[in-house]
Design a protein around this motif. Structure first.
Motif, PDB file in Angstrom:
ATOM      1  N   GLU A  92      79.264 -10.824  60.204  1.00  0.00           N
ATOM      2  CA  GLU A  92      78.702 -11.980  59.248  1.00  0.00           C
ATOM      3  C   GLU A  92      78.515 -11.101  58.218  1.00  0.00           C
ATOM      4  OE1 GLU A  92      76.726 -10.688  61.457  1.00  0.00           O
ATOM      5  OE2 GLU A  92      74.790 -10.624  60.779  1.00  0.00           O
ATOM      6  N   PRO A  93      78.485 -11.443  56.865  1.00  0.00           N
ATOM      7  CA  PRO A  93      77.906 -11.001  55.554  1.00  0.00           C
ATOM      8  C   PRO A  93      76.481 -10.515  55.767  1.00  0.00           C
ATOM      9  CG  PRO A  93      79.099 -12.987  54.916  1.00  0.00           C
ATOM     10  CD  PRO A  93      78.879 -13.009  56.389  1.00  0.00           C
ATOM     11  N   ASP A  94      76.239  -9.334  55.402  1.00  0.00           N
ATOM     12  CA  ASP A  94      74.698  -9.205  55.444  1.00  0.00           C
ATOM     13  C   ASP A  94      74.196  -8.961  53.980  1.00  0.00           C
ATOM     14  OD1 ASP A  94      72.195  -7.749  55.239  1.00  0.00           O
ATOM     15  OD2 ASP A  94      73.025  -6.223  56.453  1.00  0.00           O
ATOM     16  N   LEU A  95      73.434 -10.048  53.643  1.00  0.00           N
ATOM     17  CA  LEU A  95      73.109 -10.176  52.178  1.00  0.00           C
ATOM     18  C   LEU A  95      71.757  -9.843  52.142  1.00  0.00           C
ATOM     19  CD1 LEU A  95      74.578 -13.713  51.707  1.00  0.00           C
ATOM     20  CD2 LEU A  95      75.741 -11.680  51.113  1.00  0.00           C
ATOM     21  N   SER A  96      71.185  -9.103  52.991  1.00  0.00           N
ATOM     22  CA  SER A  96      69.686  -8.527  52.770  1.00  0.00           C
ATOM     23  C   SER A  96      69.367  -7.693  51.491  1.00  0.00           C
ATOM     24  CB  SER A  96      69.179  -7.896  53.824  1.00  0.00           C
ATOM     25  OG  SER A  96      70.026  -6.638  54.264  1.00  0.00           O
ATOM     26  N   ALA A  97      70.392  -6.928  51.197  1.00  0.00           N
ATOM     27  CA  ALA A  97      70.113  -5.854  49.969  1.00  0.00           C
ATOM     28  C   ALA A  97      70.414  -6.920  48.677  1.00  0.00           C
ATOM     29  CB  ALA A  97      71.144  -5.060  49.951  1.00  0.00           C
ATOM     30  N   VAL A  98      71.181  -7.689  48.663  1.00  0.00           N
ATOM     31  CA  VAL A  98      71.344  -8.618  47.533  1.00  0.00           C
ATOM     32  C   VAL A  98      69.817  -9.413  47.304  1.00  0.00           C
ATOM     33  CG1 VAL A  98      72.470 -10.648  46.258  1.00  0.00           C
ATOM     34  CG2 VAL A  98      73.753  -9.034  47.550  1.00  0.00           C
ATOM     35  N   GLU A  99      69.344 -10.074  48.406  1.00  0.00           N
ATOM     36  CA  GLU A  99      68.222 -11.174  48.371  1.00  0.00           C
ATOM     37  C   GLU A  99      67.018 -10.181  47.881  1.00  0.00           C
ATOM     38  OE1 GLU A  99      67.453 -12.940  51.758  1.00  0.00           O
ATOM     39  OE2 GLU A  99      65.275 -13.536  51.102  1.00  0.00           O
ATOM     40  N   LYS A 100      67.011  -8.819  48.351  1.00  0.00           N
ATOM     41  CA  LYS A 100      65.607  -8.182  48.085  1.00  0.00           C
ATOM     42  C   LYS A 100      65.958  -7.542  46.669  1.00  0.00           C
ATOM     43  CE  LYS A 100      64.644  -5.378  52.055  1.00  0.00           C
ATOM     44  NZ  LYS A 100      65.281  -4.459  52.807  1.00  0.00           N
ATOM     45  N   ALA A 101      67.183  -7.402  45.868  1.00  0.00           N
ATOM     46  CA  ALA A 101      67.405  -6.912  44.756  1.00  0.00           C
ATOM     47  C   ALA A 101      66.948  -8.306  43.879  1.00  0.00           C
ATOM     48  CB  ALA A 101      68.819  -6.475  44.428  1.00  0.00           C
ATOM     49  N   VAL A 102      67.343  -9.586  44.220  1.00  0.00           N
ATOM     50  CA  VAL A 102      67.224 -10.615  43.316  1.00  0.00           C
ATOM     51  C   VAL A 102      65.769 -10.887  43.469  1.00  0.00           C
ATOM     52  CG1 VAL A 102      67.492 -13.026  43.155  1.00  0.00           C
ATOM     53  CG2 VAL A 102      69.528 -11.647  43.327  1.00  0.00           C
ATOM     54  N   VAL A 267      92.822   0.868  58.656  1.00  0.00           N
ATOM     55  CA  VAL A 267      92.324   0.530  57.452  1.00  0.00           C
ATOM     56  C   VAL A 267      90.705   0.908  57.412  1.00  0.00           C
ATOM     57  CG1 VAL A 267      91.740  -1.103  55.657  1.00  0.00           C
ATOM     58  CG2 VAL A 267      94.141  -1.206  56.896  1.00  0.00           C
ATOM     59  N   GLY A 268      90.452   1.570  56.238  1.00  0.00           N
ATOM     60  CA  GLY A 268      89.052   2.023  56.135  1.00  0.00           C
ATOM     61  C   GLY A 268      88.794   1.508  55.000  1.00  0.00           C
ATOM     62  N   GLY A 269      87.499   2.494  54.576  1.00  0.00           N
ATOM     63  CA  GLY A 269      86.516   2.160  53.053  1.00  0.00           C
ATOM     64  C   GLY A 269      85.813   0.985  53.409  1.00  0.00           C
ATOM     65  N   HIS A 270      85.166   0.642  52.508  1.00  0.00           N
ATOM     66  CA  HIS A 270      83.988  -0.576  52.450  1.00  0.00           C
ATOM     67  C   HIS A 270      84.737  -2.066  51.810  1.00  0.00           C
ATOM     68  CE1 HIS A 270      84.468   2.263  49.346  1.00  0.00           C
ATOM     69  NE2 HIS A 270      84.352   1.463  48.454  1.00  0.00           N
ATOM     70  N   CYS A 271      85.866  -1.912  51.562  1.00  0.00           N
ATOM     71  CA  CYS A 271      86.468  -3.259  50.807  1.00  0.00           C
ATOM     72  C   CYS A 271      87.412  -3.847  51.759  1.00  0.00           C
ATOM     73  CB  CYS A 271      86.853  -2.862  49.704  1.00  0.00           C
ATOM     74  SG  CYS A 271      85.670  -2.527  48.224  1.00  0.00           S
ATOM     75  N   ILE A 272      88.584  -3.393  51.864  1.00  0.00           N
ATOM     76  CA  ILE A 272      89.420  -3.933  52.672  1.00  0.00           C
ATOM     77  C   ILE A 272      89.254  -4.216  54.122  1.00  0.00           C
ATOM     78  CG2 ILE A 272      91.837  -4.063  53.215  1.00  0.00           C
ATOM     79  CD1 ILE A 272      92.537  -2.504  50.605  1.00  0.00           C
ATOM     80  N   ALA A 273      88.521  -3.442  54.794  1.00  0.00           N
ATOM     81  CA  ALA A 273      88.140  -3.407  56.136  1.00  0.00           C
ATOM     82  C   ALA A 273      87.089  -4.590  56.234  1.00  0.00           C
ATOM     83  CB  ALA A 273      87.968  -2.008  56.779  1.00  0.00           C
ATOM     84  N   VAL A 274      86.310  -4.979  55.431  1.00  0.00           N
ATOM     85  CA  VAL A 274      85.184  -5.672  55.296  1.00  0.00           C
ATOM     86  C   VAL A 274      85.362  -7.066  54.845  1.00  0.00           C
ATOM     87  CG1 VAL A 274      82.625  -5.724  54.573  1.00  0.00           C
ATOM     88  CG2 VAL A 274      83.452  -3.679  55.264  1.00  0.00           C
ATOM     89  N   ASP A 275      85.873  -7.328  53.777  1.00  0.00           N
ATOM     90  CA  ASP A 275      85.714  -8.477  52.934  1.00  0.00           C
ATOM     91  C   ASP A 275      86.617  -9.578  53.755  1.00  0.00           C
ATOM     92  OD1 ASP A 275      84.535  -7.013  51.340  1.00  0.00           O
ATOM     93  OD2 ASP A 275      86.225  -6.853  49.618  1.00  0.00           O
ATOM     94  N   PRO A 276      87.736  -9.248  54.478  1.00  0.00           N
ATOM     95  CA  PRO A 276      88.404 -10.576  55.107  1.00  0.00           C
ATOM     96  C   PRO A 276      87.653 -11.326  56.214  1.00  0.00           C
ATOM     97  CG  PRO A 276      89.824  -8.521  55.136  1.00  0.00           C
ATOM     98  CD  PRO A 276      88.490  -8.036  54.452  1.00  0.00           C
ATOM     99  N   TRP A 277      86.468 -10.169  56.802  1.00  0.00           N
ATOM    100  CA  TRP A 277      85.722 -10.902  57.770  1.00  0.00           C
ATOM    101  C   TRP A 277      84.589 -11.858  56.986  1.00  0.00           C
ATOM    102  CZ3 TRP A 277      86.958 -10.758  62.387  1.00  0.00           C
ATOM    103  CH2 TRP A 277      87.611  -9.828  62.840  1.00  0.00           C
ATOM    104  N   PHE A 278      84.418 -11.721  55.448  1.00  0.00           N
ATOM    105  CA  PHE A 278      83.637 -12.740  55.093  1.00  0.00           C
ATOM    106  C   PHE A 278      84.553 -13.959  55.009  1.00  0.00           C
ATOM    107  CE2 PHE A 278      81.005  -9.945  51.990  1.00  0.00           C
ATOM    108  CZ  PHE A 278      80.562  -9.062  53.042  1.00  0.00           C
ATOM    109  N   LEU A 279      85.611 -14.124  54.918  1.00  0.00           N
ATOM    110  CA  LEU A 279      86.584 -15.083  54.772  1.00  0.00           C
ATOM    111  C   LEU A 279      86.605 -15.782  56.252  1.00  0.00           C
ATOM    112  CD1 LEU A 279      89.858 -14.996  52.868  1.00  0.00           C
ATOM    113  CD2 LEU A 279      87.726 -16.305  52.216  1.00  0.00           C
ATOM    114  N   VAL A 280      86.582 -14.945  57.203  1.00  0.00           N
ATOM    115  CA  VAL A 280      86.695 -15.445  58.528  1.00  0.00           C
ATOM    116  C   VAL A 280      85.365 -16.136  58.894  1.00  0.00           C
ATOM    117  CG1 VAL A 280      86.878 -14.905  61.090  1.00  0.00           C
ATOM    118  CG2 VAL A 280      88.491 -13.907  59.174  1.00  0.00           C
TER     119      VAL A 280
END
Ligand SMILES: NC(=O)c1ccc[n+]([C@@H]2O[C@H](COP(=O)([O-])OP(=O)(O)OC[C@H]3O[C@@H](n4cnc5c(N)ncnc54)[C@H](O)[C@@H]3O)[C@@H](O)[C@H]2O)c1
Length: 433
Positions: A92-102, A267-280
């Motif tokens: 699942e998306p981990d939004l903890s860094a966004v929350e802390k920053a905001v 597929v590696g990196g921090h985008c393509i291998a991660v972002d589709p799971w946000f949609l799922v």
């Protein structure tokens, strides 16, 4: 409101180039990062990672006094949040860094500012940014009005999402030339965000609502992932049936409406291998194809490892040359690299093997490869007297090195580096983000 001062929160691969680009346009930029080493490096005009031309921008901006870094947010006309949004344990998306920053920037808001979330975000995250601001600063609520989704009260700050889609290795160029999608929680937030990006962006700036902007980024990377999965699945089919996948794709791509990508090690990196799971995660019942594509790509390192193990199954203490470790060609980024995963699996399956890894962009082995049967050597030395050679990343330097290989019976050319057909577009984890 005129945008003279911008606070960029998160000085990584995305935030620092954005901060330096804004500063190069004479905007006063305050870079904020929780990592003191990053803050110190930026204040010395030094870039803590590799990205072409970025060092020149950062050093110039620090020298001219338009960029400085600090650990804590300061008052500004606009805030750009570019902190990590990784996957949690349950994908699942981990939004903890966004929350802390905001929550950390909320106390310095005076009212009237623009807050842009640049981090890749699941649907609804921009609204949550506004909600966190309200929780910290109820005094910034502008009255009883509701936004277009009937949810939160309107704020006296303007909140928008503007996802980033630059290609690592070309960030300073693409920041300027790419089109951008901007989605405000209100039309005024969209308008202000467009004004901010127009400072340096020469591409089209396309306005929409926040949820559509959030989904646009996730859809772009899911599109890439599904197409790469198709190519990777074909490589398995070709192996099973006994045909050359490169020849197969080359021929199929002669069809005027077919454009199959290149298979790779996964597929590696921090985008393509991660972002589709946000949609799922956001729509689990509606995304069987996107989930399957993720699973196909995640399964590819095991398939590649099995190909190599088969090539050396009759050899005692085999010497395996593994060429490439990064998550894509011609960069130094090892995050989520399927090549690392292949080597790790090989080392585990054949403790007697001597695995010589070579990557011109890597100075030391990552932690997971600190194993007694794995060492990092030059390409020539890896290839010398090797029983099997596996090409895991299509670095340009490997082509000439491999062209001298006389016996190719143990070669596993995962990236098709020996193929140079222009009808095979890049696709082995090449991110569009
Ligand atoms: N790198 C890319 O190519 C790329 C492309 C498109 C989108 N993105 C997205 O952009 C976002 C940032 O990615 P990145 O690659 O720049 O990450 P990164 O890890 O390179 O940098 C993030 C920075 O944020 C800092 N940070 C973490 N929490 C913080 C906080 N609470 N306050 C201040 N600083 C904090 C970290 O110390 C780090 O320096 C992510 O959502 C990512 O998915 C990245």
């Amino acid at each position: 409101m005129a945008i003279n001062t911008v606070c960029v929160v998160g000085l990584g691969y995305i935030g620092l180039p954005t901060a330096a680009m804004l500063a190069s346009k004479d905007v006063k930029v305050i870079g904020v990062d929780v990592d003191p080493a990053t803050v110190d490096a930026v204040n010395c005009g030094v870039v803590p990672f590799v990205e072409p031309d970025l060092a020149t921008y950062v050093a110039g901006a620090v020298r001219h006094g338009t960029l400085r870094a600090t650990r804590y947010p300061e008052p500004a006309d606009a805030y750009v949040v570019a902190v990590p949004t990784p996957l949690g344990d349950r994908r699942e998306p981990d939004l903890s860094a966004v929350e802390k920053a905001v929550r950390a920037l909320a106390p310095v808001l005076r009212g009237g500012e623009l807050v842009v979330l640049e981090s890749t975000a699941p649907p609804g995250c921009t609204q949550r940014v506004a909600d966190w601001i309200v929780e910290e600063r109820p005094d910034l609520v502008a009255g009883p009005h509701r936004d277009e989704h009937g949810g939160a009260p309107l704020l006296r700050v303007h909140v928008a999402h503007c996802p980033e889609r630059v290609l690592p290795g070309r960030v300073m160029i693409e920041l300027v030339t790419n089109d951008r999608v901007v989605g405000g929680l209100t039309p005024e937030a969209s308008r202000q965000a467009r004004e901010l990006y127009a400072v340096f962006c020469q591409g089209e700036i396309l306005l929409t609502d926040a949820r559509t902007a959030e989904l646009t980024k996730l859809v772009e990377n899911s599109y890439r992932d599904v197409n790469i999965a198709f190519a990777n699945e074909l490589s398995l089919v070709a192996d099973r049936i006994g045909v050359d996948v490169w020849e197969l794709i080359r021929l199929a791509n002669h069809h005027p409406r077919v454009d199959i990508l290149r298979p790779g090690p996964g597929v590696g990196g921090h985008c393509i291998a991660v972002d589709p799971w946000f949609l799922v995660d956001a729509a689990p019942d509606e995304t069987p194809l996107i989930r399957a594509a993720r699973e196909v790509n995640d399964a590819k390192p095991e398939h590649v490892a099995q190909q190599v193990l088969k090539a050396v199954e009759d050899v005692e203490r085999p010497r395996i040359a593994a060429l490439g470790l990064t998550f894509k060609a011609n960069v130094d980024d090892l995050r989520g690299s399927p090549a690392v995963e292949v080597v790790r699996r090989l080392a585990q399956a054949r403790p007697d093997a001597r695995i010589a890894v070579s990557d011109p962009f890597v100075r030391s082995l990552p932690e997971e490869l600190a194993l007694p049967n794995v060492r990092l050597v030059s390409t020539a030395s890896a290839l010398r007297a090797s029983d099997s050679q596996v090409v895991l990343v299509g670095h340009a330097a490997f082509g000439p090195a491999l062209s001298g290989l006389v016996d190719v019976s143990g070669l596993v050319d995962v990236c098709g580096i020996l193929w140079s057909d222009p009808r095979l577009p890049g696709g082995d984890g090449e991110p569009s983000c």
